[in-house]
Design a protein around this motif. Sequence first.
Motif, PDB file in Angstrom:
ATOM      1  N   SER A  98       0.767  -1.106  -0.031  1.00  9.76           N
ATOM      2  CA  SER A  98      -0.210   0.229   0.076  1.00  9.76           C
ATOM      3  C   SER A  98       0.916   1.258  -0.059  1.00  9.76           C
ATOM      4  CB  SER A  98      -0.897   0.004   0.987  1.00  9.76           C
ATOM      5  OG  SER A  98       0.077  -0.050   2.450  1.00  9.76           O
ATOM      6  N   SER A  99       1.991   1.219   0.800  1.00 11.80           N
ATOM      7  CA  SER A  99       2.815   2.363   0.782  1.00 11.80           C
ATOM      8  C   SER A  99       3.556   2.488  -0.658  1.00 11.80           C
ATOM      9  CB  SER A  99       3.939   2.313   1.832  1.00 11.80           C
ATOM     10  OG  SER A  99       3.420   2.033   3.127  1.00 11.80           O
ATOM     11  N   LEU A 100       3.877   1.538  -1.208  1.00 12.52           N
ATOM     12  CA  LEU A 100       4.329   1.610  -2.544  1.00 12.52           C
ATOM     13  C   LEU A 100       3.410   2.278  -3.616  1.00 12.52           C
ATOM     14  CD1 LEU A 100       6.530   0.960  -5.023  1.00 12.52           C
ATOM     15  CD2 LEU A 100       5.728  -1.362  -5.014  1.00 12.52           C
ATOM     16  N   ASP A 101       2.212   1.852  -3.494  1.00 12.11           N
ATOM     17  CA  ASP A 101       1.184   2.266  -4.268  1.00 12.11           C
ATOM     18  C   ASP A 101       1.019   3.719  -4.337  1.00 12.11           C
ATOM     19  OD1 ASP A 101       0.855  -0.328  -5.559  1.00 12.11           O
ATOM     20  OD2 ASP A 101      -0.758  -0.881  -4.134  1.00 12.11           O
ATOM     21  N   THR A 102       0.941   4.037  -3.006  1.00  8.83           N
ATOM     22  CA  THR A 102       0.659   5.540  -2.608  1.00  8.83           C
ATOM     23  C   THR A 102       1.842   6.571  -3.253  1.00  8.83           C
ATOM     24  OG1 THR A 102      -0.498   4.990  -0.751  1.00  8.83           O
ATOM     25  CG2 THR A 102       0.357   7.210  -0.695  1.00  8.83           C
ATOM     26  N   ALA A 103       3.060   6.039  -2.944  1.00  4.85           N
ATOM     27  CA  ALA A 103       4.322   6.670  -3.286  1.00  4.85           C
ATOM     28  C   ALA A 103       4.317   6.548  -4.910  1.00  4.85           C
ATOM     29  CB  ALA A 103       5.596   5.834  -2.852  1.00  4.85           C
ATOM     30  N   TRP A 104       3.855   5.752  -5.546  1.00  4.03           N
ATOM     31  CA  TRP A 104       3.795   5.546  -7.178  1.00  4.03           C
ATOM     32  C   TRP A 104       2.724   6.751  -7.633  1.00  4.03           C
ATOM     33  CZ3 TRP A 104       6.606   4.109 -11.124  1.00  4.03           C
ATOM     34  CH2 TRP A 104       6.135   4.240 -12.368  1.00  4.03           C
ATOM     35  N   GLN A 105       1.751   6.550  -7.005  1.00  3.96           N
ATOM     36  CA  GLN A 105       0.733   7.536  -7.707  1.00  3.96           C
ATOM     37  C   GLN A 105       1.119   9.160  -7.375  1.00  3.96           C
ATOM     38  OE1 GLN A 105      -2.033   6.608  -9.454  1.00  3.96           O
ATOM     39  NE2 GLN A 105      -1.546   4.506  -9.101  1.00  3.96           N
ATOM     40  N   ARG A 106       1.722   9.390  -6.267  1.00  3.19           N
ATOM     41  CA  ARG A 106       2.252  10.748  -6.097  1.00  3.19           C
ATOM     42  C   ARG A 106       3.312  11.079  -6.940  1.00  3.19           C
ATOM     43  NH1 ARG A 106       2.581  10.736   0.695  1.00  3.19           N
ATOM     44  NH2 ARG A 106       0.234  10.764   1.074  1.00  3.19           N
ATOM     45  N   PHE A 107       4.185  10.219  -7.493  1.00  2.29           N
ATOM     46  CA  PHE A 107       5.045  10.306  -8.208  1.00  2.29           C
ATOM     47  C   PHE A 107       4.644  10.599  -9.564  1.00  2.29           C
ATOM     48  CE2 PHE A 107       8.174   8.059 -11.236  1.00  2.29           C
ATOM     49  CZ  PHE A 107       9.216   9.213 -11.183  1.00  2.29           C
ATOM     50  N   ILE A 108       3.555   9.703  -9.924  1.00  6.02           N
ATOM     51  CA  ILE A 108       3.118   9.906 -11.184  1.00  6.02           C
ATOM     52  C   ILE A 108       2.532  11.277 -11.365  1.00  6.02           C
ATOM     53  CG2 ILE A 108       1.337   9.098 -13.021  1.00  6.02           C
ATOM     54  CD1 ILE A 108       3.680   7.639 -13.030  1.00  6.02           C
ATOM     55  N   LYS A 109       1.580  11.586 -10.319  1.00  6.47           N
ATOM     56  CA  LYS A 109       0.830  12.710 -10.803  1.00  6.47           C
ATOM     57  C   LYS A 109       1.990  13.950 -10.609  1.00  6.47           C
ATOM     58  CE  LYS A 109      -2.381  15.631  -7.842  1.00  6.47           C
ATOM     59  NZ  LYS A 109      -3.336  15.636  -6.561  1.00  6.47           N
ATOM     60  N   SER A 110       2.788  13.926  -9.686  1.00  6.84           N
ATOM     61  CA  SER A 110       3.877  15.245  -9.782  1.00  6.84           C
ATOM     62  C   SER A 110       4.560  15.164 -11.284  1.00  6.84           C
ATOM     63  CB  SER A 110       4.838  15.158  -8.578  1.00  6.84           C
ATOM     64  OG  SER A 110       5.482  13.929  -8.712  1.00  6.84           O
TER      65      SER A 110
END
Length: 383
Positions: A311-323
């Motif tokens: 879940s932490s990886l998924d959250t970090a990935w979505q924030r990374f893609i959004k930025s």
Amino acid sequence: MRKARKRKHNPHIPTHIDQAALPAAVYFDHRKGAGLWYTSHMDENGKQRRRNIAPADVSLAELHRIMEESSNVDRGTLRYICQQFHLSDRFKKLAPKTRDDYCYSRDVLLNIPTKLGVPLGDLTVRKFSPALVQRIVDRLADEGTPSKAAHALRYLRRVLQWGRNRGFLDVNPALGIEAPIERKRRRLPAHQVLEDLLDRARAFGRLARNEKGGCPEYLAYVMEISYLCRLRGIETITLTDAHELPEGVMTNRRKGSRDNIVRWTPRLRAAWDGAKAYRAQVWERRATAIPIRADRRYIVVASHGGPLRKSSLDTAWQRFIKSSIEDGTITAEQRFGIHDLKRRGITDTVGNRADKQEASGHRDESMMDVYDLSLPLVNPSAD
């Protein structure tokens, strides 16, 4: 209805209520406005939950009626069967993400309006027919949410089968229902997009977490290892020192796929050693006790030094893609998920389909239609 135990006098309860005659499990909260009556219950996770039932000016007879109605639950309704399923050990042993999905599907189904003027959850399941279930699924799909309809159908099929096996109904009307066609999202990131995101992850991973655009340093290593070893995200973050062999990286594939050993290349070795170097820095900074067993030393660790959760990886990935979209590194149409790195890796594997299937670990050749999106180069029919 059980009698209430003897209560102490509560000066905040309205004077028109005889406190000695209050039904059990009914309480008064004077802290909100004029006050209100509430009761409590245990949810499917064993946590105590509160439910407001009436305003302060309600009569004692009305409180008794409300509690009698709530205690005389119809054991044949869909709502009751769902409640019993969620309280069962079978439900509690499911994976957390599966439980969350089932809770979402339950809320969707129970609140569907019907022609009888009551929600679907208040109908008796013994009167359900395959035609009714099919209409429900078709209605959800026609609303433009075929994925929601498919999830609801899978949940309903499982709940009713659980209820059938325990005598709540005789036949499972959800069996044999046509599932909606879900939109396939088989995204294949372009090579330049992948390179741009890798460069950005390496650069922004060195920034402090509170700096704009900053991302976890482990993200670049997860991307590289997932792509080069053709792994899912969960398979990458659960690699340990025990998977490091002289010949290469021994995979730990899920969903019945065969494991294999991915030979070392300079690029794979650099990503692997980079992840271990980052791990050493985190452990030293956090003064983490290093596990003795190799299978307990995860290659990718979180910033706190412990194992990285999916879940932490998924959250970090979505924030990374959004930025990345916001600063123009990629466009919104070029976004993709962690799992798509596996598809890119399988597509880029040199060889024919048999070679790619062996490298990916898939047992079924049909999975190549999902993961291998390369176009074969063939000769013309005649010289």
